[in-house]
Design an enzyme around this catalytic site. Structure first.
Site, mmCIF file in Angstrom:
data_model
loop_
_atom_site.group_PDB
_atom_site.id
_atom_site.type_symbol
_atom_site.label_atom_id
_atom_site.label_comp_id
_atom_site.label_asym_id
_atom_site.label_seq_id
_atom_site.Cartn_x
_atom_site.Cartn_y
_atom_site.Cartn_z
ATOM 1 N N GLY A 1 -3.517 10.030 -8.445
ATOM 2 C CA GLY A 1 -2.451 9.116 -7.784
ATOM 3 C C GLY A 1 -2.658 8.024 -8.184
ATOM 4 O O GLY A 1 -3.190 7.668 -9.082
ATOM 5 N N GLY A 2 -1.930 6.887 -7.451
ATOM 6 C CA GLY A 2 -2.139 5.673 -7.769
ATOM 7 C C GLY A 2 -3.556 4.848 -7.705
ATOM 8 O O GLY A 2 -4.111 4.228 -8.598
ATOM 9 N N ALA A 3 -4.436 5.242 -6.799
ATOM 10 C CA ALA A 3 -5.852 4.878 -6.759
ATOM 11 C C ALA A 3 -6.657 5.499 -8.033
ATOM 12 O O ALA A 3 -7.163 4.777 -8.720
ATOM 13 C CB ALA A 3 -6.405 5.254 -5.561
ATOM 14 N N ASP B 1 -6.930 -3.581 -7.172
ATOM 15 C CA ASP B 1 -7.634 -2.435 -6.890
ATOM 16 C C ASP B 1 -8.684 -2.068 -8.022
ATOM 17 O O ASP B 1 -9.713 -1.684 -7.839
ATOM 18 C CB ASP B 1 -6.754 -0.952 -6.794
ATOM 19 C CG ASP B 1 -5.922 -1.020 -5.231
ATOM 20 O OD1 ASP B 1 -6.742 -1.500 -4.363
ATOM 21 O OD2 ASP B 1 -4.993 -0.109 -5.012
ATOM 22 N N LYS C 1 3.344 1.450 -3.744
ATOM 23 C CA LYS C 1 2.854 0.754 -4.794
ATOM 24 C C LYS C 1 3.495 0.870 -6.133
ATOM 25 O O LYS C 1 3.456 -0.087 -7.051
ATOM 26 C CB LYS C 1 1.324 1.135 -4.967
ATOM 27 C CG LYS C 1 0.376 0.665 -3.795
ATOM 28 C CD LYS C 1 -1.003 1.147 -4.178
ATOM 29 C CE LYS C 1 -1.869 0.509 -3.199
ATOM 30 N NZ LYS C 1 -3.426 1.079 -3.433
ATOM 31 N N TYR D 1 -12.782 5.332 2.993
ATOM 32 C CA TYR D 1 -13.801 4.430 3.940
ATOM 33 C C TYR D 1 -13.722 4.844 5.334
ATOM 34 O O TYR D 1 -14.395 4.042 6.090
ATOM 35 C CB TYR D 1 -13.862 2.969 3.417
ATOM 36 C CG TYR D 1 -12.139 2.494 3.586
ATOM 37 C CD1 TYR D 1 -11.696 2.161 4.838
ATOM 38 C CD2 TYR D 1 -11.524 2.588 2.433
ATOM 39 C CE1 TYR D 1 -10.444 1.496 5.025
ATOM 40 C CE2 TYR D 1 -10.040 2.041 2.619
ATOM 41 C CZ TYR D 1 -9.660 1.738 3.750
ATOM 42 O OH TYR D 1 -8.272 1.257 3.953
ATOM 43 N N LEU E 1 -13.541 6.809 -2.439
ATOM 44 C CA LEU E 1 -12.734 5.868 -2.204
ATOM 45 C C LEU E 1 -12.494 5.628 -0.624
ATOM 46 O O LEU E 1 -12.128 4.707 -0.116
ATOM 47 C CB LEU E 1 -11.220 5.936 -2.961
ATOM 48 C CG LEU E 1 -11.287 4.982 -4.278
ATOM 49 C CD1 LEU E 1 -12.466 5.204 -5.040
ATOM 50 C CD2 LEU E 1 -9.848 5.273 -5.038
ATOM 51 N N ASN F 1 -0.546 -3.929 -5.945
ATOM 52 C CA ASN F 1 -0.774 -4.216 -4.707
ATOM 53 C C ASN F 1 -1.029 -5.587 -4.155
ATOM 54 O O ASN F 1 -1.113 -5.740 -2.815
ATOM 55 C CB ASN F 1 -2.434 -3.493 -4.193
ATOM 56 C CG ASN F 1 -3.611 -4.339 -4.775
ATOM 57 O OD1 ASN F 1 -3.347 -5.089 -5.645
ATOM 58 N ND2 ASN F 1 -4.676 -4.273 -4.179
ATOM 59 N N THR G 1 0.888 -1.230 0.074
ATOM 60 C CA THR G 1 -0.136 0.088 -0.088
ATOM 61 C C THR G 1 0.846 1.208 -0.141
ATOM 62 O O THR G 1 2.113 1.223 0.030
ATOM 63 C CB THR G 1 -1.005 -0.147 1.142
ATOM 64 O OG1 THR G 1 -2.083 1.050 1.090
ATOM 65 C CG2 THR G 1 -0.388 0.024 2.288
ATOM 66 N N GLY H 1 -15.595 3.635 -0.165
ATOM 67 C CA GLY H 1 -14.994 2.667 -0.575
ATOM 68 C C GLY H 1 -14.892 1.534 0.042
ATOM 69 O O GLY H 1 -13.808 0.616 -0.236
HETATM 70 P P1 NAP Z 1 -1.743 8.894 -3.528
HETATM 71 O O1 NAP Z 1 -1.113 8.202 -4.589
HETATM 72 O O2 NAP Z 1 -0.813 9.674 -2.407
HETATM 73 O O3 NAP Z 1 -2.771 9.951 -4.523
HETATM 74 C C1 NAP Z 1 -3.495 10.841 -3.959
HETATM 75 C C2 NAP Z 1 -3.747 11.926 -4.830
HETATM 76 O O4 NAP Z 1 -4.778 12.907 -4.360
HETATM 77 C C3 NAP Z 1 -2.831 12.641 -5.506
HETATM 78 O O5 NAP Z 1 -3.153 12.921 -6.858
HETATM 79 C C4 NAP Z 1 -2.764 14.181 -4.701
HETATM 80 O O6 NAP Z 1 -2.132 15.069 -5.381
HETATM 81 C C5 NAP Z 1 -4.224 14.216 -4.717
HETATM 82 N N1 NAP Z 1 -4.547 15.081 -3.326
HETATM 83 C C6 NAP Z 1 -4.020 14.915 -2.220
HETATM 84 N N2 NAP Z 1 -4.612 15.836 -1.289
HETATM 85 C C7 NAP Z 1 -5.296 16.610 -2.180
HETATM 86 C C8 NAP Z 1 -6.017 17.938 -1.903
HETATM 87 N N3 NAP Z 1 -6.165 18.291 -0.664
HETATM 88 N N4 NAP Z 1 -6.589 18.539 -2.839
HETATM 89 C C9 NAP Z 1 -6.403 17.786 -4.119
HETATM 90 N N5 NAP Z 1 -5.747 16.710 -4.515
HETATM 91 C C10 NAP Z 1 -5.102 16.128 -3.405
HETATM 92 O O7 NAP Z 1 -2.979 8.190 -3.074
HETATM 93 P P2 NAP Z 1 -3.896 6.816 -3.580
HETATM 94 O O8 NAP Z 1 -3.218 5.570 -3.177
HETATM 95 O O9 NAP Z 1 -4.142 7.215 -4.820
HETATM 96 O O10 NAP Z 1 -5.081 6.920 -2.422
HETATM 97 C C11 NAP Z 1 -5.963 8.063 -2.696
HETATM 98 C C12 NAP Z 1 -7.051 7.508 -1.645
HETATM 99 O O11 NAP Z 1 -7.816 6.504 -1.949
HETATM 100 C C13 NAP Z 1 -6.367 7.265 -0.095
HETATM 101 O O12 NAP Z 1 -7.476 7.805 0.554
HETATM 102 C C14 NAP Z 1 -6.761 5.659 0.059
HETATM 103 O O13 NAP Z 1 -6.876 5.515 1.457
HETATM 104 C C15 NAP Z 1 -7.911 5.629 -0.876
HETATM 105 N N6 NAP Z 1 -7.828 4.282 -1.407
HETATM 106 C C16 NAP Z 1 -8.803 3.596 -1.124
HETATM 107 C C17 NAP Z 1 -8.951 2.057 -1.611
HETATM 108 C C18 NAP Z 1 -10.216 1.111 -1.162
HETATM 109 O O14 NAP Z 1 -9.954 0.149 -1.306
HETATM 110 N N7 NAP Z 1 -11.345 1.880 -0.787
HETATM 111 C C19 NAP Z 1 -7.937 1.637 -2.403
HETATM 112 C C20 NAP Z 1 -7.069 2.465 -2.663
HETATM 113 C C21 NAP Z 1 -6.866 3.771 -2.000
HETATM 114 P P3 NAP Z 1 -0.623 15.510 -5.170
HETATM 115 O O15 NAP Z 1 0.139 14.465 -5.855
HETATM 116 O O16 NAP Z 1 -0.534 16.844 -5.516
HETATM 117 O O17 NAP Z 1 -0.245 15.328 -3.598
#
Ligand code: NAP
Length: 283
Positions: free
Chosen positions: A131-133, A104, A68, A230, A228, A89, A64, A251
């Site tokens: 981001g990754g998600a 995912d 990732k 939860y 996403l 993942n 995670t 999510g």
């Molecule tokens: P990540 O790779 O860190 O990407 C997060 C994205 O959100 C990046 O594009 C980041 O921009 C942007 N961001 C962060 N804060 C922001 C803000 N205040 N305003 C606008 N954009 C913002 O994280 P991720 O892995 O993609 O995960 C994202 C979310 O999805 C997390 O909360 C994670 O827990 C959730 N998730 C849930 C599941 C599920 O099974 N439900 C699975 C995967 C992820 P920057 O690059 O500029 O920081």
């Protein structure tokens, strides 16, 4: 005895041990699911975990945030979806090779289909974040024939453009539209959008007072909202969308679906999703 686990950082709030322990117990398989916290940038510890999978000390590992993408350099092969998404993942050995997979994307797609079942809505989505998600969500939606718009903050614009380039062919003639995550842009896009997906961490515990959707901007008419995030069980985004009469969910279903798929990769066994939901709902 099967040895499973999760690496990432931080891991203290992870629900994965609960899910996988419930899955092991449901199929009567003896095993463990351990947490392996590895600080950002600690490649030696990630390499050590990869070695432990290769020599059979760990049978299956979830990965995670924040590893990732970076862990891919330590693997022998990616499944086609992991390759396209550029993030993994789930790790396991097959025929002597260390494989990286991404559950995912199919986990999200399975849950969003269930969420939208019988709504008959048009396939036009707006994904917040890059981001990754967001990459996994974008890949899943495009595979399922959705039109895709993305809204990102300024610092993310290049990342969103990269996503647009790598998935452009899949998007067909409509392409992927990327805008800055600002009230005016979202207002303009709004009309045609039928599904908003929050793929940013905004609203996640402990910062639960925030929403990724701009304050005061009405949700598009007839639009569903999938967050996403939860934790908490009802995010501010979901609460406000519901209050505005929109169908909305967190999510948690995606979490359960991705865990079920990882578990099947490692054990070859299916686990009823109800077992997994019951386990996390208890927590
Ligand atoms: P990540 O790779 O860190 O990407 C997060 C994205 O959100 C990046 O594009 C980041 O921009 C942007 N961001 C962060 N804060 C922001 C803000 N205040 N305003 C606008 N954009 C913002 O994280 P991720 O892995 O993609 O995960 C994202 C979310 O999805 C997390 O909360 C994670 O827990 C959730 N998730 C849930 C599941 C599920 O099974 N439900 C699975 C995967 C992820 P920057 O690059 O500029 O920081």
């Amino acid at each position: 005895m099967i040895h499973l686990g999760l690496t990432g950082y931080p891991l203290s709030h992870s629900l994965s041990p609960t899910l996988h322990k419930a899955a092991l117990s449901a199929i009567g398989l003896q095993g463990e699911y351990r947490l392996y916290p590895v600080a950002p940038g600690d490649m030696d510890s990630l390499a050590d975990l990869a070695r432990r999978i290769r020599n059979g000390k760990i049978d299956g590992l979830n990965v995670t945030i924040p590893h990732k993408q970076i862990i891919i350099s330590l693997l022998d092969e990616l499944t086609p979806s992991a390759e396209a998404i550029g993030a993994v993942n789930t790790l396991y050995m097959r025929d002597g090779r260390l494989i990286g997979h991404n559950t995912d994307a199919p986990g999200f797609l399975a849950d969003v289909k269930e969420f939208l079942r019988n709504t008959g809505i048009q396939k036009n989505a707006l994904v917040l974040g890059a981001g990754g998600a967001a990459r996994a969500v974008a890949y899943a939606l495009l595979q399922d024939g959705w039109k895709l718009n993305m809204a990102v903050r300024q610092t993310d614009f290049n990342q969103a453009q990269a996503l647009k380039e790598s998935f452009g062919a899949q998007a067909g003639s409509g392409g992927i539209k990327v805008v800055l995550l600002e009230t005016e842009n979202l207002g303009r896009l709004g009309g045609g959008v039928n599904l908003i997906v929050n793929a940013t961490p905004i609203g996640m515990f402990p910062e639960t007072d925030y929403s990724a959707w701009p304050e005061g901007l009405p949700f598009p008419e007839g639009c569903a909202v999938y967050d996403l995030v939860y934790n908490p069980p009802e995010t501010r985004l979901v609460r406000e969308a519901r209050a505005a009469g929109r169908r909305a969910t967190t999510g948690l279903g995606m979490l359960v679906e991705q865990a079920g798929r990882s578990f099947t990769c490692w054990t070859g066994r299916e686990v009823a999703r109800g077992v997994l939901f019951d386990a996390v709902e208890e927590v």
